[in-house]
Design an enzyme around this catalytic site. Structure first.
Site, PDB file in Angstrom:
ATOM      1  N   HIS A 168      -7.243   2.892   3.664  1.00  8.38           N
ATOM      2  CA  HIS A 168      -6.979   3.680   4.875  1.00  8.38           C
ATOM      3  C   HIS A 168      -8.273   3.978   5.653  1.00  8.38           C
ATOM      4  CE1 HIS A 168      -2.982   4.635   3.232  1.00  8.38           C
ATOM      5  NE2 HIS A 168      -2.675   5.177   4.402  1.00  8.38           N
TER       6      HIS A 168
ATOM      7  N   CYS B 176      -4.388  -1.724  -1.750  1.00  5.41           N
ATOM      8  CA  CYS B 176      -4.561  -0.291  -1.964  1.00  5.41           C
ATOM      9  C   CYS B 176      -5.503  -0.124  -3.160  1.00  5.41           C
ATOM     10  CB  CYS B 176      -3.192   0.325  -2.273  1.00  5.41           C
ATOM     11  SG  CYS B 176      -3.241   2.046  -2.782  1.00  5.41           S
TER      12      CYS B 176
ATOM     13  N   ASP C 226       0.881  -1.176   0.000  1.00  2.00           N
ATOM     14  CA  ASP C 226       0.000   0.000   0.000  1.00  2.00           C
ATOM     15  C   ASP C 226       0.912   1.217   0.000  1.00  2.00           C
ATOM     16  OD1 ASP C 226      -2.494   1.506   0.427  1.00  2.00           O
ATOM     17  OD2 ASP C 226      -1.729   1.885   2.432  1.00  2.00           O
ATOM     18  N   SER C 227       0.320   2.398  -0.134  1.00  2.00           N
ATOM     19  CA  SER C 227       1.121   3.617  -0.066  1.00  2.00           C
ATOM     20  C   SER C 227       1.569   3.911   1.368  1.00  2.00           C
ATOM     21  CB  SER C 227       0.295   4.795  -0.579  1.00  2.00           C
ATOM     22  OG  SER C 227      -0.884   4.911   0.203  1.00  2.00           O
TER      23      SER C 227
ATOM     24  N   CYS D 221     -11.060   2.933  -0.109  1.00  2.00           N
ATOM     25  CA  CYS D 221      -9.651   3.237   0.139  1.00  2.00           C
ATOM     26  C   CYS D 221      -9.315   2.474   1.405  1.00  2.00           C
ATOM     27  CB  CYS D 221      -9.452   4.743   0.346  1.00  2.00           C
ATOM     28  SG  CYS D 221      -7.818   5.158   1.007  1.00  2.00           S
TER      29      CYS D 221
ATOM     30  N   GLU E 221      -2.571   8.988   8.271  1.00  2.00           N
ATOM     31  CA  GLU E 221      -1.140   8.682   8.448  1.00  2.00           C
ATOM     32  C   GLU E 221      -0.540   9.509   9.574  1.00  2.00           C
ATOM     33  OE1 GLU E 221       1.154   6.576   6.897  1.00  2.00           O
ATOM     34  OE2 GLU E 221      -0.378   5.587   5.679  1.00  2.00           O
TER      35      GLU E 221
HETATM   36  N1  DGL Z   1      -4.759   3.076   0.872  1.00  2.00           N
HETATM   37  C1  DGL Z   1      -4.760   3.751  -0.406  1.00  2.00           C
HETATM   38  C2  DGL Z   1      -6.034   3.355  -1.173  1.00  2.00           C
HETATM   39  O1  DGL Z   1      -6.599   2.326  -0.869  1.00  2.00           O
HETATM   40  C3  DGL Z   1      -4.486   5.196  -0.201  1.00  2.00           C
HETATM   41  C4  DGL Z   1      -3.965   5.868  -1.417  1.00  2.00           C
HETATM   42  C5  DGL Z   1      -3.168   7.139  -1.179  1.00  2.00           C
HETATM   43  O2  DGL Z   1      -2.026   7.030  -0.783  1.00  2.00           O
HETATM   44  O3  DGL Z   1      -3.697   8.211  -1.508  1.00  2.00           O
HETATM   45  O4  DGL Z   1      -6.456   3.994  -2.091  1.00  2.00           O
END
Ligand code: DGL
Length: 275
Positions: free
Chosen positions: A188, A75, A12-13, A186, A154
């Site tokens: 997150h 992600c 993931d990011s 998303c 985050e």
């Molecule tokens: N967890 C990522 C998602 O599911 C976040 C993406 C981001 O870094 O903007 O889209």
């Protein structure tokens, strides 16, 4: 190492994919899990699909280099940008990606108004257009990008007044339009679910696809005869971040997800190294 005992690689990011890792670990406690958070490039949601695709390909190469038997793109944004291309580039690799859960939302909705919250990039991808075409025929879909929310999560702002103000600004107009299902598109966003539930109240059903993704992982591994065997729990999770280790670790401590030691990962000339 026999193929069944090889790890599953997730990425993931940042910490978002831990909502998926959590569901996979609960469903499949014998599996070895590797996790990479690309905090050096977060947020993905504000980047071009091309950029995200190139990060995702390099991360896939690095995780395959660690012997992974499956890659879970934990992600939505990276799945939107890269899943199709990665499947074409690595036809022998098993991939599982995130897809906005419009199908169950449309099936369950009584008001026929369904909300989707995601990053800007996720709404731009072909994947979202295809999900809309397949599952949104009989419902009105309210699409709501949430710029800034990944950054707040985050920063550990899971219950803060400023996160609540942001969420109210997005969700209240959707509630006023009669939404009774809200898709978290998303990975997150499940970390602010309590706040979302408070704002939306009991009438709105919130859909987090992580358990369904864990089921899909299980199904695929079973079909291929790749489920880990043995009686004891798997070896500890291994995790890397390309960002700051202390920040990542202290956030992981705060979340209701499995704990693990985090190592430093490095980007160099477009390639990722996972020591
Ligand atoms: N967890 C990522 C998602 O599911 C976040 C993406 C981001 O870094 O903007 O889209």
């Amino acid at each position: 190492m026999s193929t069944t005992q090889r790890p599953i690689g997730l990425f993931d990011s940042g910490i978002g994919g831990l909502s998926v890792l959590n569901a996979i670990q609960q469903a499949l406690p014998k599996e070895r899990l590797l996790y990479f958070g690309d905090n050096a490039h977060i947020p993905y949601g504000d980047r071009t699909l091309r950029e995200i695709r190139s990060f995702s390909a390099a991360i896939t190469r690095a995780l395959l280099g660690k012997g992974c038997k499956m890659i879970v793109i934990a992600c939505n944004t990276a799945s939107a940008a890269g899943l199709k291309v990665l499947r074409e580039a690595y036809p022998h690799t098993l991939f599982v990606g995130m897809e906005p859960a419009l199908k169950p939302a449309a099936e369950r909705s009584r008001s026929k108004v369904v909300g989707v919250i995601a990053t800007t990039a996720t709404f731009q991808g072909e994947l979202f257009a295809s999900v809309m075409e397949r599952f949104a025929r009989d419902v009105q879909v309210l699409e709501r990008p949430c710029p800034g929310l990944v950054k707040a999560i985050e920063a550990g702002e899971l219950e803060s007044a400023s996160t609540e103000v942001m969420l109210r600004g997005w969700l209240e107009p959707m509630l006023a339009q009669g939404m009774d299902q809200l898709v978290l598109a998303c990975t997150h966003y499940p970390f602010v679910r309590p706040l979302i539930e408070r704002i939306c109240g009991p009438i709105v059903q919130i859909i987090d696809p992580a358990p369904a993704v864990a089921k899909q992982v299980e199904r695929l591994l079973e079909q291929r005869g790749l489920l880990a065997s043995g009686t004891g729990p798997a070896t500890p999770i291994r995790g890397w971040t390309s960002g700051d280790i202390d920040t990542f670790t202290s956030l992981v401590e705060k979340l209701d997800t499995p704990k693990f030691e985090v190592q430093q990962a490095f980007w160099k000339d477009g390639e990722l190294s996972l020591p």
